[in-house]
Design an enzyme around this catalytic site. Sequence first.
Site, PDB file in Angstrom:
ATOM      1  N   ASP A 171       0.834  -1.212   0.000  1.00 44.47           N
ATOM      2  CA  ASP A 171       0.000   0.000   0.000  1.00 44.47           C
ATOM      3  C   ASP A 171       0.861   1.250   0.000  1.00 44.47           C
ATOM      4  O   ASP A 171       0.511   2.244  -0.634  1.00 44.47           O
ATOM      5  CB  ASP A 171      -0.942   0.017   1.202  1.00 44.47           C
ATOM      6  CG  ASP A 171      -1.727   1.322   1.223  1.00 44.47           C
ATOM      7  OD1 ASP A 171      -2.503   1.531   0.267  1.00 44.47           O
ATOM      8  OD2 ASP A 171      -1.523   2.144   2.124  1.00 44.47           O
ATOM      9  N   ARG A 178      -0.642   6.321  -6.665  1.00 47.76           N
ATOM     10  CA  ARG A 178      -1.994   6.843  -6.938  1.00 47.76           C
ATOM     11  C   ARG A 178      -2.033   8.353  -6.791  1.00 47.76           C
ATOM     12  O   ARG A 178      -2.739   9.047  -7.531  1.00 47.76           O
ATOM     13  CB  ARG A 178      -3.005   6.192  -5.980  1.00 47.76           C
ATOM     14  CG  ARG A 178      -3.276   4.732  -6.326  1.00 47.76           C
ATOM     15  CD  ARG A 178      -4.021   4.034  -5.198  1.00 47.76           C
ATOM     16  NE  ARG A 178      -5.202   4.748  -4.795  1.00 47.76           N
ATOM     17  CZ  ARG A 178      -5.642   4.827  -3.537  1.00 47.76           C
ATOM     18  NH1 ARG A 178      -5.011   4.228  -2.555  1.00 47.76           N
ATOM     19  NH2 ARG A 178      -6.738   5.493  -3.267  1.00 47.76           N
ATOM     20  N   SER A 193      -6.858   0.229   0.668  1.00 48.72           N
ATOM     21  CA  SER A 193      -5.678   0.908   1.206  1.00 48.72           C
ATOM     22  C   SER A 193      -5.825   1.104   2.715  1.00 48.72           C
ATOM     23  O   SER A 193      -4.942   0.748   3.501  1.00 48.72           O
ATOM     24  CB  SER A 193      -5.529   2.264   0.499  1.00 48.72           C
ATOM     25  OG  SER A 193      -4.623   3.090   1.163  1.00 48.72           O
ATOM     26  N   LYS A 197      -4.125  -1.646   6.064  1.00 46.34           N
ATOM     27  CA  LYS A 197      -3.265  -1.167   7.154  1.00 46.34           C
ATOM     28  C   LYS A 197      -3.917  -1.425   8.519  1.00 46.34           C
ATOM     29  O   LYS A 197      -3.256  -1.837   9.463  1.00 46.34           O
ATOM     30  CB  LYS A 197      -2.988   0.334   6.983  1.00 46.34           C
ATOM     31  CG  LYS A 197      -2.005   0.604   5.840  1.00 46.34           C
ATOM     32  CD  LYS A 197      -1.844   2.080   5.552  1.00 46.34           C
ATOM     33  CE  LYS A 197      -3.037   2.657   4.846  1.00 46.34           C
ATOM     34  NZ  LYS A 197      -2.831   3.879   4.090  1.00 46.34           N
TER      35      LYS A 197
HETATM   36  N1  URA Z   1      -6.061   7.156   3.151  1.00 43.06           N
HETATM   37  C1  URA Z   1      -5.402   6.019   2.860  1.00 43.06           C
HETATM   38  O1  URA Z   1      -4.691   5.470   3.694  1.00 43.06           O
HETATM   39  N2  URA Z   1      -5.548   5.506   1.633  1.00 43.06           N
HETATM   40  C2  URA Z   1      -6.312   6.059   0.683  1.00 43.06           C
HETATM   41  O2  URA Z   1      -6.405   5.532  -0.394  1.00 43.06           O
HETATM   42  C3  URA Z   1      -6.986   7.252   0.995  1.00 43.06           C
HETATM   43  C4  URA Z   1      -6.839   7.781   2.247  1.00 43.06           C
END
Ligand code: URA
Length: 435
Positions: A171, A178, A193, A197
């Site tokens: 990620d 991104r 994403s 986490k």
């Molecule tokens: N926060 C994140 O951790 N990922 C995203 O894609 C958008 C906001």
Amino acid sequence: MGEDGHVSEAFDAVDVISAKRDRAELSDAQIDWVIDAYTRGVVAEEQMSALAMAIYLNGMSPREIARWADAMIRSGERLDFSGLSRPTSDKHSTGGVGDKITLPLAPLVAACGVAVPQLSGRGLGHTGGTLDKLESIPGWRASLSNEEMLAQLEDVGAVICAAGTGLAPADKKLYALRDVTGTVSCVPLIATSIMSKKIAEGTGSLVLDVKVGSGAFMKELGQARELAETMVRLGTDAGVKTVALLTNMETPLGLTAGNALEVRESVEVLQGGGPPDVVELTLALAREMVAGAGRDDVDPADVLADGRAMDVWRRMIRAQGGDPDAPLPTARETHVVVAPADGVLVQLDALAVGVAAWRLGAGRARKEDPVQAGAGVEIHAKPGAVVRGGEPLLTLHTDEPERFDRALESLEGGFLIAPEGSRPDLPPIVIERVS
Ligand code: URA
């Protein structure tokens, strides 16, 4: 391994990209491979950009979303809090202007008997980052080893620190990509994403604060609801008790946007004061976290009122080298924006205030930029307030007065004063609950 010493790859990146371009569903094996091969550097950045854009345009099925999140979790380590003597709960906000809620919330929930492992990030763009805010406290340190984090969770009950590099490394790479390829605002990619986490972090329960409105990623309620439902499903399927609140981000939260300014306001909340919207949202999220962790016998409002949350805040800041009694930094220069006429403030746009705070130096344009601790915007009137022409509406703070002009430009059209007697239609702070 092939004769030439190369690992033979199970798939070809171009085939995976073409499949998604042509609206096919990716198989579990394709998803596992593409995430792993991207993390290893075998799938090139330009190939992952093309795949991210194909996903952005053509979406993913619930099965693909679940597998994508799982593959990202498996790209790194998973933390384990099962050895702690109390249940764990965490909160994640999709980001907003003046969103300092983590600061009073983490010690409040810890004071209710729940361990709060709050792995946080820095700000990028117009939304602030929790670590930047806390770093305005003299001596406070964001980086902790996993061992230090566990010890603090057991001892103090709350940790707010930087997420280590070991959690969901896929990620980390993909989010940076991104950010520069116009593929951030896509529900499957945001949901996977965030949740990869949070699941890798190992929390037992999770409350998602999904912001809706001008200052949020999600401008529309329908989009925010879809994001919330996707994340709740991912968390629940992974065994994490997950709920989401959709909350209002048309206007900034509280009366400050900026690092040290927001710390000051958070401390006011912990002292039993603070703006009503910040207190309301802190308590709504705390009740969800405490219930998710099975401690709904405790009312967070009592724990906030009697000073127990404040005690945990002080211990939490000290445990990470900070001095909770040290004066907070202030900006060298201020500029006051006054109300242009008598009337009722009917709109104060979150995005306009967020961009102003950012331009004043509270946020960064690139990951490596420094932030000013004292910079930001102080708000003197919120929507619904009666204002008098010439009275202060906002105070802008910065160390570099040349920043005022650009900040003022972002505020043009950012507030609206209607004739006296007008009654603006103000949305509630908590708009909807998704479970
Ligand atoms: N926060 C994140 O951790 N990922 C995203 O894609 C958008 C906001």
